[in-house]
Design a protein around this motif. Sequence first.
Motif, short mmCIF file in Angstrom:
data_model
loop_
_atom_site.label_atom_id
_atom_site.label_comp_id
_atom_site.label_asym_id
_atom_site.label_seq_id
_atom_site.Cartn_x
_atom_site.Cartn_y
_atom_site.Cartn_z
N ARG A 49 43.24 41.61 25.26
CA ARG A 49 42.49 42.49 26.14
C ARG A 49 43.03 43.91 25.99
NH1 ARG A 49 40.34 38.33 26.98
NH2 ARG A 49 39.67 37.30 28.90
N ALA A 50 42.12 44.87 26.04
CA ALA A 50 42.54 46.27 26.12
C ALA A 50 42.55 46.63 27.60
CB ALA A 50 41.58 47.16 25.35
N VAL A 51 43.69 47.04 28.11
CA VAL A 51 43.80 47.29 29.55
C VAL A 51 44.25 48.70 29.85
CG1 VAL A 51 44.39 44.86 29.91
CG2 VAL A 51 46.21 46.56 29.79
N GLU A 52 43.84 49.23 30.99
CA GLU A 52 44.32 50.53 31.45
C GLU A 52 45.79 50.40 31.79
OE1 GLU A 52 41.93 51.98 34.65
OE2 GLU A 52 40.06 51.57 33.59
N ARG A 79 33.80 45.29 32.82
CA ARG A 79 34.76 45.46 31.73
C ARG A 79 36.13 45.90 32.22
NH1 ARG A 79 32.82 45.63 26.64
NH2 ARG A 79 34.57 46.92 26.00
N TYR A 80 36.28 46.07 33.52
CA TYR A 80 37.56 46.58 34.02
C TYR A 80 38.71 45.62 33.70
CZ TYR A 80 41.16 48.40 37.12
OH TYR A 80 42.34 48.91 37.61
N ALA A 81 39.77 46.18 33.14
CA ALA A 81 40.99 45.42 32.88
C ALA A 81 42.14 46.39 32.96
CB ALA A 81 40.94 44.76 31.50
N ASP A 85 41.42 39.41 44.08
CA ASP A 85 41.04 40.68 44.70
C ASP A 85 39.68 41.11 44.19
OD1 ASP A 85 43.29 40.94 46.19
OD2 ASP A 85 44.19 42.56 45.02
N ALA A 86 38.95 41.85 45.01
CA ALA A 86 37.69 42.40 44.54
C ALA A 86 37.98 43.45 43.47
CB ALA A 86 36.94 43.05 45.71
N CYS A 87 37.08 43.53 42.50
CA CYS A 87 37.23 44.50 41.42
C CYS A 87 37.09 45.90 41.98
CB CYS A 87 36.18 44.25 40.34
SG CYS A 87 36.16 45.51 39.06
N PRO A 88 37.96 46.83 41.60
CA PRO A 88 37.86 48.19 42.11
C PRO A 88 36.70 48.99 41.52
CG PRO A 88 39.65 48.04 40.54
CD PRO A 88 39.13 46.65 40.73
N ARG A 89 36.06 48.46 40.48
CA ARG A 89 35.03 49.21 39.78
C ARG A 89 33.61 48.71 40.01
NH1 ARG A 89 38.03 51.98 35.85
NH2 ARG A 89 39.67 52.77 37.19
N CYS A 90 33.47 47.41 40.19
CA CYS A 90 32.10 46.92 40.33
C CYS A 90 31.94 46.18 41.65
CB CYS A 90 31.70 46.02 39.16
SG CYS A 90 32.48 44.40 39.18
N GLU A 148 40.83 38.52 37.70
CA GLU A 148 41.56 37.37 37.17
C GLU A 148 42.89 37.88 36.66
OE1 GLU A 148 38.66 34.36 35.03
OE2 GLU A 148 38.39 36.38 34.24
N MET A 149 43.88 37.02 36.67
CA MET A 149 45.22 37.46 36.27
C MET A 149 45.68 36.72 35.02
SD MET A 149 48.22 38.18 38.94
CE MET A 149 48.03 39.85 39.41
#
Length: 585
Positions: free
Chosen positions: A202-205, A237-239, A401-406, A412-413
């Motif tokens: 995964r590419a993650v921030e 796509r948030y990661a 947790d709810a996604c901060p973006r969508c 998922e962890m």
Amino acid sequence: MSCTGLGLFMLYSRYFIPTIKENPSDAEVVSHQLMLRAGMIRKLASGIYNYLPLGLRSIRKFENIVREEMNRAGAIEMLMPSVQPAELWQESGRWSFYGKELLRFKDRKDAEFCMGPTHEEVITDMVRREIKSYRQMPLNFYQVQTKFRDEIRPRFGLMRGREFIMKDAYSFDVDSLAADLSYEKMFNAYMRIFERCGLNFRAVEADTGSIGGSSSHEFMVLADSGEDAIVSCDACRYAANVEKAESPLFTAHTTAAPLLLEKVSTPDKKTIAEVAEFLAVAPEATIKSMVYASDTGDLVMALLRGDHELNELKLKNHLGWDEIVMASEEQIFACTGSPVGYLGPIGLTKDIPVIADRVVQNMANVVLGANEKDQHYINGVPGRDFAVTCFADIRTVEAGDACPRCASGKLEMWRGIEVGHVFKLGIKYSKALSATYLDAQGKEQIIFMGCYGIGIGRTVAAAIEQNHDENGIIFPLPIAPFHCSVVAVNTKDAAVMAASEEIYRTLEGLGVEVLFDDRDERPGIKFKDNDLIGIPLRIVVGSKGLAEGKVEVKIRATGEMLLVPLEEVAATVRQLIDTALAGKE
RNA sequence: CGGUGAGUAGCGCAGCCUGGUAGCGCACCUGCCUUGGGAGCAGGGGGUCGCUGGUUCGAUUCCAGUCUCACCGACCA
């Protein structure tokens, strides 16, 4: 008959693959164990390894994939020294900032040097001397170099060595917008690289750490043994690395009517769990207070909902501190007058900033420490009963947790191994080192930079971490040290040896990388070794099969076995390899 | 640097408590035997017991120091 004749180079008996049957006692993770057992690496000193022939082949294979993709993305290969003069580091300010991880030494003239842990200074110095005009950019230089970082705790073999091979690239652009484009190119090149290796990643921030810069992504190979925790959204796509992952913005404000603040006795109840149980409330209805200290002795109190965990990095970044540690009992007593376990924001004895997680803002009637041994408050209300310096996102996100973006997603962890990292550096180094150019108007401007790293050895280790079974490594074909092996079951059988040699030569002629296991060993030993070292395809030539004109092709990954006529085997193997590499070159 | 544990043959370990002769499995060498999943038999080589000092007639063993390594916390590709 002898097969040690001229022209056969990759004879197992003449090559060097010192496999180990038992597990070395100091190897903790699978990839480390298997690389040792497969004879790929040997330790020279803590965090410093010899790359044995087999390990080197695999590493070179990966390096070349990296080179191909970097070249394709327009980057230019060069090579910088591993020994670097102190002056450059003093100029950038990192000589003092980098700390003990930077291995320093002096030459005979007493001039100071370091082993390069990274090469921003060196490349920026070169560029500042050579690049004068906007016409010369964009530029992107890369190298595959041995780096040295004097890690506090080297471990897991190549996963975290002190000396390690890294591909690093540095982009130079006229402005921020152009730099974004360079960043995107590298991001896409990285995607291709890890996809070509068949890795699940995964590419993650990510946080930018000591490299600095404005934003960055890490490329994480998913593995349970990974040292990083990452989250990804199941809908969008948030990661992100958990260090960086934002918690969801909105939480409902409590609808409960505010009650009267009241001090209650809570003898020997220190932890949130104990206090909540004792007072018969949910941990979600409590607030935990923690005191943190900076390296310069500044103190701050952090407030979180009782069941939440603090993210120290977020707090540190929010405060703009260089270092953050939990305050000592003395420091805590100095600002609260209370022992640990009963801390709270009400009645602090010293005026220190109180940073509360955003969730706290919407809470009411909470349990709080009373800054007094065996005492807590109930019905605390933020704003009414205590002041908060500011609300910020300082908690660690959790799975679910709810996604901060969508709107719809849940986080998922995963555990991940960081194999690549791309940074937008902005002008941090170019400014410090005065790397400038003249724009179209003849005006001097500062160059915008990006930097992009891939851990070469670490990626090979991560690939093993993700591709192995109880018998050993299962190399993805693109980074396997050999594509296939030819195993002569009985070396005393002249027909077997003749056929094996013939197959070997034909395969080489077809450009297949093949290892000829000609050892005078029992079949079991050869099969075990071939499995252990992870050769993707194994051609077994035995007396019985040969009598029927057939040999066996076994696929390491699936265990699938094909009986193939002798004269077709080379073509079959070539075909299998081509299929496996299809779309990856 | 802090906490824990370990250093004995190439690898994995026992012995140490209760001082005196250094041992096992694997690997290695020789011979026989064996050849489709790490065989078997016989013989053999290999250790200043991490290092330094102390106690002792005598130290792998007891004591002190020191170095190295691994694991648990802060860094990072």
